[in-house]
Design a protein around this motif. Structure first.
Motif, PDB file in Angstrom:
ATOM      1  N   MET A   1      25.003  -4.737   6.527  1.00 40.74           N
ATOM      2  CA  MET A   1      24.330  -6.021   6.723  1.00 40.74           C
ATOM      3  C   MET A   1      22.820  -5.794   6.824  1.00 40.74           C
ATOM      4  O   MET A   1      22.353  -4.798   7.339  1.00 40.74           O
ATOM      5  N   PRO A   2      22.014  -6.745   6.349  1.00 40.44           N
ATOM      6  CA  PRO A   2      20.572  -6.580   6.437  1.00 40.44           C
ATOM      7  C   PRO A   2      20.106  -6.527   7.874  1.00 40.44           C
ATOM      8  O   PRO A   2      20.691  -7.139   8.767  1.00 40.44           O
ATOM      9  N   SER A   3      19.035  -5.807   8.088  1.00 38.31           N
ATOM     10  CA  SER A   3      18.532  -5.666   9.442  1.00 38.31           C
ATOM     11  C   SER A   3      18.083  -6.990  10.020  1.00 38.31           C
ATOM     12  O   SER A   3      17.991  -7.154  11.224  1.00 38.31           O
ATOM     13  N   THR A   4      17.749  -7.950   9.153  1.00 41.98           N
ATOM     14  CA  THR A   4      17.266  -9.234   9.633  1.00 41.98           C
ATOM     15  C   THR A   4      18.309  -9.992  10.412  1.00 41.98           C
ATOM     16  O   THR A   4      17.995 -10.970  11.078  1.00 41.98           O
ATOM     17  N   THR A   5      19.585  -9.577  10.351  1.00 45.37           N
ATOM     18  CA  THR A   5      20.622 -10.276  11.078  1.00 45.37           C
ATOM     19  C   THR A   5      20.900  -9.640  12.435  1.00 45.37           C
ATOM     20  O   THR A   5      21.739 -10.113  13.183  1.00 45.37           O
ATOM     21  N   HIS A   6      20.227  -8.539  12.776  1.00 47.18           N
ATOM     22  CA  HIS A   6      20.463  -7.869  14.045  1.00 47.18           C
ATOM     23  C   HIS A   6      20.040  -8.764  15.211  1.00 47.18           C
ATOM     24  O   HIS A   6      19.082  -9.530  15.123  1.00 47.18           O
TER      25      HIS A   6
ATOM     26  N   ALA B   1      21.030 -12.513   1.281  1.00 46.52           N
ATOM     27  CA  ALA B   1      20.077 -11.626   1.952  1.00 46.52           C
ATOM     28  C   ALA B   1      18.715 -12.298   2.116  1.00 46.52           C
ATOM     29  O   ALA B   1      18.045 -12.138   3.140  1.00 46.52           O
ATOM     30  N   VAL B   2      18.293 -13.054   1.096  1.00 47.76           N
ATOM     31  CA  VAL B   2      17.042 -13.816   1.218  1.00 47.76           C
ATOM     32  C   VAL B   2      17.175 -14.840   2.348  1.00 47.76           C
ATOM     33  O   VAL B   2      16.268 -14.991   3.180  1.00 47.76           O
ATOM     34  N   ALA B   3      18.301 -15.524   2.393  1.00 39.14           N
ATOM     35  CA  ALA B   3      18.523 -16.508   3.457  1.00 39.14           C
ATOM     36  C   ALA B   3      18.510 -15.844   4.830  1.00 39.14           C
ATOM     37  O   ALA B   3      17.953 -16.401   5.794  1.00 39.14           O
ATOM     38  N   ASP B   4      19.100 -14.649   4.948  1.00 41.49           N
ATOM     39  CA  ASP B   4      19.082 -13.938   6.225  1.00 41.49           C
ATOM     40  C   ASP B   4      17.649 -13.672   6.689  1.00 41.49           C
ATOM     41  O   ASP B   4      17.324 -13.810   7.873  1.00 41.49           O
ATOM     42  N   GLY B   5      16.796 -13.278   5.754  1.00 43.09           N
ATOM     43  CA  GLY B   5      15.404 -13.025   6.114  1.00 43.09           C
ATOM     44  C   GLY B   5      14.694 -14.285   6.568  1.00 43.09           C
ATOM     45  O   GLY B   5      13.923 -14.278   7.532  1.00 43.09           O
ATOM     46  N   ILE B   6      14.943 -15.388   5.869  1.00 41.29           N
ATOM     47  CA  ILE B   6      14.316 -16.665   6.226  1.00 41.29           C
ATOM     48  C   ILE B   6      14.783 -17.120   7.608  1.00 41.29           C
ATOM     49  O   ILE B   6      13.989 -17.578   8.431  1.00 41.29           O
TER      50      ILE B   6
ATOM     51  N   SER C   1      -8.793 -23.916   9.103  1.00 41.45           N
ATOM     52  CA  SER C   1      -8.230 -24.714  10.189  1.00 41.45           C
ATOM     53  C   SER C   1      -6.782 -24.357  10.501  1.00 41.45           C
ATOM     54  O   SER C   1      -6.206 -24.915  11.439  1.00 41.45           O
ATOM     55  N   ALA C   2      -6.187 -23.458   9.734  1.00 35.72           N
ATOM     56  CA  ALA C   2      -4.836 -22.953  10.018  1.00 35.72           C
ATOM     57  C   ALA C   2      -4.964 -21.453  10.250  1.00 35.72           C
ATOM     58  O   ALA C   2      -5.055 -20.664   9.307  1.00 35.72           O
ATOM     59  N   GLU C   3      -4.999 -21.042  11.509  1.00 37.78           N
ATOM     60  CA  GLU C   3      -5.343 -19.661  11.859  1.00 37.78           C
ATOM     61  C   GLU C   3      -4.098 -18.783  11.989  1.00 37.78           C
ATOM     62  O   GLU C   3      -3.214 -19.062  12.794  1.00 37.78           O
ATOM     63  N   PRO C   4      -4.006 -17.689  11.209  1.00 35.57           N
ATOM     64  CA  PRO C   4      -2.842 -16.796  11.311  1.00 35.57           C
ATOM     65  C   PRO C   4      -2.782 -16.094  12.653  1.00 35.57           C
ATOM     66  O   PRO C   4      -3.798 -15.650  13.189  1.00 35.57           O
ATOM     67  N   ARG C   5      -1.554 -16.000  13.216  1.00 35.91           N
ATOM     68  CA  ARG C   5      -1.347 -15.333  14.480  1.00 35.91           C
ATOM     69  C   ARG C   5      -0.410 -14.141  14.375  1.00 35.91           C
ATOM     70  O   ARG C   5      -0.475 -13.217  15.177  1.00 35.91           O
ATOM     71  N   ALA C   6       0.502 -14.182  13.422  1.00 43.78           N
ATOM     72  CA  ALA C   6       1.464 -13.095  13.253  1.00 43.78           C
ATOM     73  C   ALA C   6       1.902 -13.071  11.803  1.00 43.78           C
ATOM     74  O   ALA C   6       1.879 -14.098  11.117  1.00 43.78           O
ATOM     75  N   VAL C   7       2.289 -11.896  11.323  1.00 39.98           N
ATOM     76  CA  VAL C   7       2.765 -11.773   9.944  1.00 39.98           C
ATOM     77  C   VAL C   7       3.764 -10.636   9.872  1.00 39.98           C
ATOM     78  O   VAL C   7       3.648  -9.639  10.610  1.00 39.98           O
ATOM     79  N   GLU C   8       4.760 -10.770   9.025  1.00 40.70           N
ATOM     80  CA  GLU C   8       5.738  -9.710   8.833  1.00 40.70           C
ATOM     81  C   GLU C   8       6.304  -9.789   7.416  1.00 40.70           C
ATOM     82  O   GLU C   8       6.274 -10.842   6.773  1.00 40.70           O
ATOM     83  N   ARG C   9       6.804  -8.654   6.943  1.00 40.72           N
ATOM     84  CA  ARG C   9       7.493  -8.631   5.656  1.00 40.72           C
ATOM     85  C   ARG C   9       8.974  -8.915   5.858  1.00 40.72           C
ATOM     86  O   ARG C   9       9.548  -8.619   6.907  1.00 40.72           O
ATOM     87  N   LEU C  10       9.588  -9.449   4.829  1.00 44.66           N
ATOM     88  CA  LEU C  10      11.016  -9.740   4.842  1.00 44.66           C
ATOM     89  C   LEU C  10      11.676  -8.987   3.697  1.00 44.66           C
ATOM     90  O   LEU C  10      11.143  -8.936   2.584  1.00 44.66           O
ATOM     91  N   GLY C  11      12.822  -8.378   3.973  1.00 45.56           N
ATOM     92  CA  GLY C  11      13.560  -7.701   2.913  1.00 45.56           C
ATOM     93  C   GLY C  11      12.870  -6.471   2.373  1.00 45.56           C
ATOM     94  O   GLY C  11      13.080  -6.103   1.208  1.00 45.56           O
ATOM     95  N   ALA C  12      12.074  -5.799   3.200  1.00 47.40           N
ATOM     96  CA  ALA C  12      11.302  -4.652   2.736  1.00 47.40           C
ATOM     97  C   ALA C  12      11.869  -3.308   3.158  1.00 47.40           C
ATOM     98  O   ALA C  12      11.434  -2.270   2.660  1.00 47.40           O
ATOM     99  N   ASP C  13      12.833  -3.308   4.067  1.00 46.92           N
ATOM    100  CA  ASP C  13      13.370  -2.066   4.596  1.00 46.92           C
ATOM    101  C   ASP C  13      14.756  -1.783   4.017  1.00 46.92           C
ATOM    102  O   ASP C  13      15.505  -2.715   3.699  1.00 46.92           O
TER     103      ASP C  13
END
Length: 466
Positions: A1-6, A87-92, A333-345
């Motif tokens: 299973m993808p790690s995004t579901t942990h 798997a894409v849905a799991d990341g989302i 006016s839309a300031e980024p606070r956090a960012v991560e990759r999905l489906g990269a590992d």
């Protein structure tokens, strides 16, 4: 299973904790929930058609094209689309995205054809509109991702979409000759309950057009964008999705300029496959980021964050990502606070069965990106859109809040904007063939096919590996 579901703490909870930690008791006493900025998470992902269109580089004639297109159609029938969409849905879902920009939300069709039909006519690459009813749908990545999200109890709606390129190629199959339809789209999804309205879309004026070998026909490859106004966490924001050309740096740079010109006023967040960025050609990326903030650069400037590209079969064990061409971009006016990759590992890969064989594949040849941004202000909620947009959209290079099209300034260069409405045909403008410099394995190779039939052949296939 993808790690995004942990099982893990909610991403929103972690962000909220980080934001509150420096405040202290005094800050908590002085503030209130109303004082906190609105916060929203937007993801972007190139879903990838999933067949090796680079095989078309081997063609030397229309007969070769028919054979190779038939083989690609056969490959698509055995491709693990449903597993990848899951798997894409799991990341989302793991990112808890309020909105998702999809690129290459492609549809692949097998279309019956009259035996007397002219191959040149069938291969005309001018956009023919939203032709989902034509023939058999072999794969529809947009529908598959939406269905996978619903299956996970996280329904999303298609708030906006645009057909960009719609190419039909003649194909020889075991059941006779058919047309294979490759339809490229960009789309915007919003989670159920999000207020989304005034969808509009367009295709860039700048495009690639090549004459078909031995005919008076041509292949035109288009890129485009879609926008929708939304209310996220009580704040108004315009969301966008776009995909720039992979096969020509000159075309890509001009499309980047058109994107900047099309940006509406107010807070804007755009999910993009720029086919340009750190690790590769940067001119288009530089043009866009002169006006928009790249969330990764703002939040994780010292980390590579590569998003492109896995080999086309997606079965490699070791990631081949080496460029960062996918980004969540925002106005000041839309300031980024956090960012991560999905489906990269590697643990994000998913198991599937193909022709009786158990295989493990990446969700896409691209990694996704999710960014959390702070939005200013709040808005009074208005009725929520619950269906796919049927707005005609704005002309290319224009973003009108009303979604009403204006006249094209140059009929020879500009189509009426596309959404789910039928795009109009336009007189092609021939662009000089260029050496392919695309970064992906999806619709980029269609540009290579155009170069082939126009008399220029390039090679760019990358092989599988570990």
């Amino acid at each position: 299973m993808p790690s995004t579901t942990h099982s893990q703490p909610s991403r929103r909870a972690v962000l909220a904790g980080l934001a509150a930690a420096p405040t202290g008791l005094a800050g908590l006493a002085a503030g209130s929930a109303r004082d906190a900025p609105a916060r929203a998470t937007v993801a972007t992902w190139n879903a990838y058609l999933g067949v090796d269109l680079f095989a078309l580089f081997d063609a030397r004639s229309l007969e070769d094209v028919r054979t190779i297109a038939g083989d690609l159609l056969a490959d698509a029938r055995h491709h693990p689309y449903a597993a990848r969409a899951g798997a894409v849905a799991d990341g989302i879902v793991a990112a808890e995205a309020d909105a998702v920009a999809l690129q290459e939300a492609a549809r692949l069709r097998s279309i019956p054809r009259d035996s007397a039909a002219d191959d040149a006519t069938a291969a005309d690459g001018t956009a023919t509109g939203d032709t989902a009813a034509d023939g058999e749908t072999v794969a529809d990545l947009l529908d598959l991702v939406v269905e996978a999200l619903a299956d996970r109890g996280r329904p999303y709606e298609v708030a906006a979409e645009a057909v960009t390129t719609d190419v039909r190629l003649p194909a020889d199959t075991d059941d006779g000759r058919v047309d294979v339809g490759f339809t490229d789209r960009v789309a915007l999804l919003v989670r159920e309950g999000v207020d989304a309205r005034d969808a509009r879309s367009g295709r860039y004026d700048e495009r690639l057009t090549f004459p078909l070998f031995g005919t008076d026909r041509s292949v035109t490859l288009r890129r485009g964008y879609c926008f929708v106004d939304a209310t996220l966490d009580g704040a108004p924001v315009t969301l966008g999705s776009t995909h720039l050309e992979s096969a020509s740096s000159r075309v890509r740079e001009r499309q980047a300029e058109e994107l900047v010109d099309a940006l509406p006023d107010g807070p804007v967040v755009v999910g993009a496959d720029l086919n340009s960025g750190p690790g590769g050609p940067t001119a288009a990326y530089d043009a866009v980021t002169a006006e928009l903030t790249d969330a990764h650069t703002a939040v994780r400037p010292d980390e590579p964050g590569d998003t492109c590209c896995q080999p086309s079969r997606l079965r490699n064990d070791r990631s081949r990502l080496s460029k960062r061409v996918d980004a969540v971009l925002s106005t000041d006016s839309a300031e980024p606070r956090a960012v991560e990759r999905l489906g990269a590992d590697p643990e994000d890969r998913v198991e599937a069965t193909v022709d009786g064989e158990d295989v493990t594949v990446w969700p896409s040849d691209h990694a996704g990106v999710a960014a959390t941004v702070d939005l200013p202000g709040a808005a009074t909620p208005t009725p929520t859109s619950t269906a796919r947009s049927t707005a005609t959209g704005t002309p290319t290079g224009t973003a009108s809040p009303s979604g009403t099209p204006a006249e094209s300034p140059t009929a020879e260069r500009t189509d009426a904007a596309t959404g789910t409405a039928t795009p109009t045909r336009t007189a092609p403008v021939t662009a000089p063939a260029e050496t392919t410099d695309g970064t992906g394995t999806g619709f980029g190779p269609l540009a290579a096919l155009a170069a082939l039939v126009g008399g220029t052949v390039g090679r760019g296939r990358d092989g599988d590996g570990d």
